[in-house]
Design a protein around this motif. Structure first.
Motif, mmCIF file in Angstrom:
data_model
loop_
_atom_site.group_PDB
_atom_site.id
_atom_site.type_symbol
_atom_site.label_atom_id
_atom_site.label_comp_id
_atom_site.label_asym_id
_atom_site.label_seq_id
_atom_site.Cartn_x
_atom_site.Cartn_y
_atom_site.Cartn_z
ATOM 1 N N ILE A 97 40.007 46.596 50.957
ATOM 2 C CA ILE A 97 39.206 47.463 52.027
ATOM 3 C C ILE A 97 38.900 48.737 51.183
ATOM 4 O O ILE A 97 39.677 49.698 50.528
ATOM 5 C CB ILE A 97 40.019 47.966 53.169
ATOM 6 N N LEU A 98 37.432 48.788 50.965
ATOM 7 C CA LEU A 98 36.846 49.897 50.430
ATOM 8 C C LEU A 98 36.212 50.727 51.609
ATOM 9 O O LEU A 98 35.291 50.354 52.192
ATOM 10 C CB LEU A 98 35.974 49.497 49.259
ATOM 11 N N ALA A 99 36.591 52.065 51.538
ATOM 12 C CA ALA A 99 35.847 52.997 52.466
ATOM 13 C C ALA A 99 35.936 54.275 52.280
ATOM 14 O O ALA A 99 36.651 54.910 51.344
ATOM 15 C CB ALA A 99 37.252 52.731 53.901
ATOM 16 N N HIS A 100 34.771 55.023 53.007
ATOM 17 C CA HIS A 100 34.892 56.384 53.242
ATOM 18 C C HIS A 100 35.488 56.797 54.286
ATOM 19 O O HIS A 100 35.117 56.379 55.475
ATOM 20 C CB HIS A 100 33.267 56.858 53.177
ATOM 21 N N PRO A 101 36.828 57.581 54.267
ATOM 22 C CA PRO A 101 37.616 57.610 55.421
ATOM 23 C C PRO A 101 37.588 59.130 55.940
ATOM 24 O O PRO A 101 38.126 59.423 56.842
ATOM 25 C CB PRO A 101 38.997 57.603 54.602
ATOM 26 N N ASP B 257 48.587 43.812 54.461
ATOM 27 C CA ASP B 257 48.740 43.308 53.263
ATOM 28 C C ASP B 257 47.205 43.610 52.191
ATOM 29 O O ASP B 257 47.328 43.446 50.983
ATOM 30 C CB ASP B 257 48.814 41.654 52.934
ATOM 31 N N ALA B 258 46.503 44.303 52.906
ATOM 32 C CA ALA B 258 45.067 44.420 51.936
ATOM 33 C C ALA B 258 45.381 45.720 51.218
ATOM 34 O O ALA B 258 46.003 46.500 51.606
ATOM 35 C CB ALA B 258 43.748 44.611 53.252
ATOM 36 N N ARG B 259 44.771 45.837 50.155
ATOM 37 C CA ARG B 259 44.679 46.866 49.316
ATOM 38 C C ARG B 259 43.599 47.904 49.832
ATOM 39 O O ARG B 259 42.574 47.436 49.839
ATOM 40 C CB ARG B 259 44.375 46.349 47.736
ATOM 41 N N LEU B 260 44.094 49.261 49.946
ATOM 42 C CA LEU B 260 43.121 50.133 50.610
ATOM 43 C C LEU B 260 42.578 51.159 49.420
ATOM 44 O O LEU B 260 43.387 51.906 48.943
ATOM 45 C CB LEU B 260 43.892 51.028 51.799
ATOM 46 N N ILE B 261 41.315 51.141 49.395
ATOM 47 C CA ILE B 261 40.654 52.004 48.382
ATOM 48 C C ILE B 261 40.005 53.121 49.005
ATOM 49 O O ILE B 261 38.938 52.822 49.901
ATOM 50 C CB ILE B 261 39.850 51.206 47.393
ATOM 51 N N HIS B 262 40.103 54.485 48.885
ATOM 52 C CA HIS B 262 39.238 55.350 49.646
ATOM 53 C C HIS B 262 38.172 56.026 48.482
ATOM 54 O O HIS B 262 38.550 56.354 47.351
ATOM 55 C CB HIS B 262 40.187 56.504 50.100
ATOM 56 N N LEU B 263 37.316 56.276 49.147
ATOM 57 C CA LEU B 263 36.232 57.311 48.366
ATOM 58 C C LEU B 263 36.412 58.744 48.880
ATOM 59 O O LEU B 263 36.188 59.003 49.731
ATOM 60 C CB LEU B 263 34.668 56.938 48.812
ATOM 61 N N CYS B 264 37.091 59.637 48.089
ATOM 62 C CA CYS B 264 37.715 60.857 48.282
ATOM 63 C C CYS B 264 36.592 61.942 47.926
ATOM 64 O O CYS B 264 36.534 62.104 46.644
ATOM 65 C CB CYS B 264 38.957 61.057 47.839
ATOM 66 N N ARG C 48 41.819 76.150 61.182
ATOM 67 C CA ARG C 48 41.123 74.915 61.674
ATOM 68 C C ARG C 48 40.825 74.177 60.263
ATOM 69 O O ARG C 48 41.401 72.841 60.302
ATOM 70 C CB ARG C 48 39.780 75.265 62.107
ATOM 71 N N ILE C 49 40.704 74.837 59.170
ATOM 72 C CA ILE C 49 40.705 73.811 57.900
ATOM 73 C C ILE C 49 42.010 73.478 57.694
ATOM 74 O O ILE C 49 42.238 72.296 57.096
ATOM 75 C CB ILE C 49 40.186 75.011 56.881
ATOM 76 N N ARG C 50 43.130 74.084 57.768
ATOM 77 C CA ARG C 50 44.320 73.523 57.303
ATOM 78 C C ARG C 50 44.691 72.491 58.306
ATOM 79 O O ARG C 50 44.994 71.274 57.828
ATOM 80 C CB ARG C 50 45.448 74.531 57.661
ATOM 81 N N THR C 51 44.401 72.618 59.431
ATOM 82 C CA THR C 51 44.737 71.178 60.629
ATOM 83 C C THR C 51 43.811 70.125 60.020
ATOM 84 O O THR C 51 44.384 68.863 60.238
ATOM 85 C CB THR C 51 44.462 71.730 61.946
ATOM 86 N N TRP C 52 42.351 70.302 59.681
ATOM 87 C CA TRP C 52 41.681 69.233 59.358
ATOM 88 C C TRP C 52 42.107 68.626 58.201
ATOM 89 O O TRP C 52 41.791 67.177 58.085
ATOM 90 C CB TRP C 52 40.542 69.810 59.239
ATOM 91 N N ASN C 53 42.672 69.151 57.304
ATOM 92 C CA ASN C 53 43.057 68.615 56.005
ATOM 93 C C ASN C 53 44.112 67.478 56.405
ATOM 94 O O ASN C 53 44.700 66.921 55.449
ATOM 95 C CB ASN C 53 43.592 69.665 55.030
ATOM 96 N N ALA C 54 44.810 67.638 57.593
ATOM 97 C CA ALA C 54 45.922 66.658 57.906
ATOM 98 C C ALA C 54 45.367 65.319 57.656
ATOM 99 O O ALA C 54 46.124 64.302 57.342
ATOM 100 C CB ALA C 54 46.454 67.214 59.155
ATOM 101 N N LEU C 55 43.837 65.182 58.086
ATOM 102 C CA LEU C 55 43.261 63.874 58.203
ATOM 103 C C LEU C 55 43.385 63.390 56.663
ATOM 104 O O LEU C 55 43.722 62.291 56.198
ATOM 105 C CB LEU C 55 42.083 63.908 58.765
ATOM 106 N N HIS C 56 42.690 64.286 55.713
ATOM 107 C CA HIS C 56 42.411 63.949 54.486
ATOM 108 C C HIS C 56 43.782 63.688 53.778
ATOM 109 O O HIS C 56 43.996 62.708 52.744
ATOM 110 C CB HIS C 56 41.671 64.969 53.830
ATOM 111 N N THR C 57 44.852 64.368 54.177
ATOM 112 C CA THR C 57 46.317 64.069 53.235
ATOM 113 C C THR C 57 46.705 62.655 53.784
ATOM 114 O O THR C 57 47.418 61.987 53.097
ATOM 115 C CB THR C 57 47.074 65.452 53.925
ATOM 116 N N LEU C 58 46.593 62.444 55.141
ATOM 117 C CA LEU C 58 47.019 61.195 55.493
ATOM 118 C C LEU C 58 46.097 60.003 54.745
ATOM 119 O O LEU C 58 46.754 58.877 54.540
ATOM 120 C CB LEU C 58 46.512 60.952 57.142
ATOM 121 N N HIS D 119 41.322 67.918 45.197
ATOM 122 C CA HIS D 119 42.361 67.346 45.859
ATOM 123 C C HIS D 119 43.776 67.959 45.527
ATOM 124 O O HIS D 119 43.900 68.594 44.283
ATOM 125 C CB HIS D 119 42.305 65.869 45.936
ATOM 126 N N PRO D 120 44.795 67.938 46.378
ATOM 127 C CA PRO D 120 46.354 68.082 45.986
ATOM 128 C C PRO D 120 46.677 67.637 44.791
ATOM 129 O O PRO D 120 46.468 66.511 44.640
ATOM 130 C CB PRO D 120 47.116 67.975 47.222
#
Length: 422
Positions: free
Chosen positions: A93-97, A111-118, A144-154, A173-174
Motif C-alpha cells: 500500500i502506497l499512501a499519502h496519510p 500482511d501488506a507492506r505500508l509505504i507513506h509519503l511523508c 493544537r499543533i502538538r495534538t495534530w502531530n499525534a496523527l503524523h506520529t501514528l 520529522h522526529p
C-alpha cells in the motif's frame, strides 16, 4: 504485484507513477480516493470513499483535525474491506496519510507492506509556524499543533517505509523516524517541459503577451501568505512604479491551502488589493487555469517569483525552471536546497519587499544577468525527472517487498488534465 495507492485527492502526486505501474504486465493496481477526487484519465481502478459524517461542530478545537482524520480512516477502512471481499489483497500500500486514510489499513490488510509519503511534520519552532511575524502563534496554536502531530506520529509508527520529496522535508520529522524515510521527489515532466520562444498568452482582460515581453509571473495553488502572496503584492506596487511597462500574471485560487483566511476580507486577493495600489491594466489575475494554459504563463515569463515559508517545496517552481523562466525566490530552507549551487535562482530575503522589487526590475531590464539561470534549468537536474522518480519509487517498493520490475518496458506519456500548479 498487487498495489493499492491511496490519496484523498487521487492521483495527487502519484499520477505518472500509477500510469507507469498500471501498464506493467502482471501488476494489479487499484486506488482509493475521496468522492471529490479528480481521478486519473485512462485508469479505471479507482474506488471512491465518502465520509460517514462531518466532524462534530462542538468538538474540542485541539481534536477537530484528529476527529476528521478518524472519519477519513474509518471511511477508507470500509472501502478496503469491500476490496478484500472482492478478492483484492494488496502486497503493498502506497499512501499519502496526511488526512488519516491509512489509520486502519493494517487492520484490514495486516500482511501488506505500508509505504507513506511523508510530506510534512509540524513544529512550533524552526519552520513555517511562527515564521511570519504578521501571524504570531498563540498558546492555543501550539497546543493544537502538538495534538495534530499525534496523527503524523501514528503514521510514522504504522508504516514499514516512508518517502519525503526533499532532504529539508525529511529533516522536519522526529529524528527517531528519519531512518525509515527515503528522500525521493515524485518527479515532474521535465521530459516534455521547456522554453517556447513563440509562446503567447491572452489575459482575462484581453491583453496579449508573448515571450520576450517584460512579464512577471506568480503561481500558487491558492493566493495566501504561506506562499508569500502578501509580500509579492506589496513588492508589485513598487515594481509598477519602477517599471512602467511590465505586466504581472498571477495564477491561483482564492481558497486557503495552508494557514488561515484574512479577518477582514473573504480572501487574501481582496485583502491585498485593499492594501496596495496597482495598475489594473497591468495586473492580471487568472484564478485556477488548465495545465496547458498555466505552462504558457510560465513560458512567457521574463521573471518568475517563488516565495515560500520554510515549508513544502512547490512543484510550480520546478516547472517554472523547466520552462526556462528566470526565477527570483525567497531565501528559505526548501529553496536553498533546490538552489544549492546558486545556478537555478536569485534568492532574496522573504520579508524584504524592496530587495524583491529591485531584483525583479533588474531581471526585466537586464536579461543577460539572468541568462545563466535559464541555461541551467531544473530539467538538467535529473533527480526531479519522472524517470528518476519512478526508479526511486520502484526501489522503495522493492525494499518493502515488491518483486523486481523492469524500468524500460513502458513509455511515460503526458496525462491530459492531470498536473496542476502547486
Amino acid at each position: 504485484m498487487r498495489l493499492l495507492v491511496i490519496h484523498q485527492n487521487f492521483p495527487g502526486q502519484f499520477g505518472h507513477l500509477v500510469q507507469a505501474w498500471a501498464q506493467r504486465p502482471g501488476w494489479d493496481v487499484r486506488a482509493l480516493g475521496r468522492d471529490t477526487a479528480p481521478g486519473l484519465p485512462g485508469f479505471n481502478g479507482l474506488v471512491r470513499y465518502k465520509l460517514a459524517r462531518r466532524g462534530h461542530p462542538e468538538q474540542h478545537p485541539y481534536l477537530r483535525q484528529m476527529e476528521d482524520a478518524t472519519l477519513h480512516g474509518q471511511a477508507c477502512a470500509r472501502a478496503m474491506i469491500e476490496l478484500r471481499r472482492g478478492g483484492f489483497v494488496p502486497d503493498v500500500i502506497l499512501a499519502h496519510p496526511g488526512w488519516g486514510e491509512t489509520l486502519y489499513a493494517k487492520d484490514v490488510f495486516p500482511d501488506a507492506r505500508l509505504i507513506h509519503l511523508c510530506e510534512w511534520y509540524y513544529n512550533a519552532e524552526g519552520a513555517d509556524l511562527g515564521f511570519d511575524p504578521e501571524f504570531p502563534l498563540t498558546f492555543d496554536d501550539r497546543a493544537r499543533i502538538r495534538t495534530w502531530n499525534a496523527l503524523h506520529t501514528l503514521n510514522l509508527t504504522n508504516c514499514d517505509a516512508a518517502v519525503s520529496p526533499t532532504h529539508w522535508q525529511r529533516s522536519r520529522h522526529p529524528e527517531i523516524f528519519q531512518p525509515k524515510i527515503t528522500v525521493q521527489h515524485e518527479g515532474i515532466a521535465t521530459d516534455v517541459l521547456g522554453p517556447d520562444p513563440t509562446a503567447v498568452i491572452k489575459t482575462p482582460s484581453g491583453a496579449v503577451l508573448k515571450a520576450g515581453d517584460p512579464v512577471i509571473t506568480y503561481v500558487a495553488r491558492n493566493l495566501e501568505p504561506y506562499r508569500g502572496f502578501h509580500i509579492f503584492m506589496r513588492a508589485l506596487e513598487r515594481i509598477q512604479k519602477m517599471h512602467p511597462h511590465c505586466h504581472a500574471l498571477i495564477v491561483g485560487g482564492d481558497g486557503v491551502s495552508y494557514g488561515r483566511r484574512p479577518k477582514d476580507a473573504p480572501n487574501w486577493r481582496e485583502q491585498m488589493l485593499r492594501e496596495v495600489s496597482l495598475d489594473p491594466s497591468r495586473t492580471h489575475f487568472f484564478g485556477r487555469i488548465p495545465h496547458a494554459q498555466y505552462l504558457k504563463v510560465l513560458q512567457v515569463s521574463a521573471a518568475h517569483v517563488y516565495l515560500t515559508y520554510p515549508f513544502v517545496l512547490s512543484w510550480s517552481v520546478l516547472e517554472a525552471m523547466a520552462c526556462g523562466a528566470a526565477v527570483v525566490a525567497s531565501d528559505t530552507a526548501p529553496v536553498r536546497e533546490l538552489n544549492a549551487d546558486g545556478s537555478s535562482a536569485l534568492l532574496v530575503d522573504f520579508f524584504d519587499e524592496a530587495a524583491l522589487s529591485r531584483t525583479l526590475v533588474a531581471t526585466l531590464r537586464e536579461p543577460r544577468r539572468t541568462k545563466s539561470l535559464q541555461d541551467h534549468p531544473v530539467s538538467d537536474m535529473g533527480k526531479f525527472g519522472r524517470r528518476t522518480a519512478l526508479a526511486g519509487y520502484d526501489a522503495v517498493l522493492r525494499a518493502a517487498g515488491a518483486p523486481a520490475c523492469e524500468l524500460t518496458s513502458f513509455e511515460l506519456k503526458p496525462i491530459p488534465g492531470l498536473e496542476k500548479a502547486r
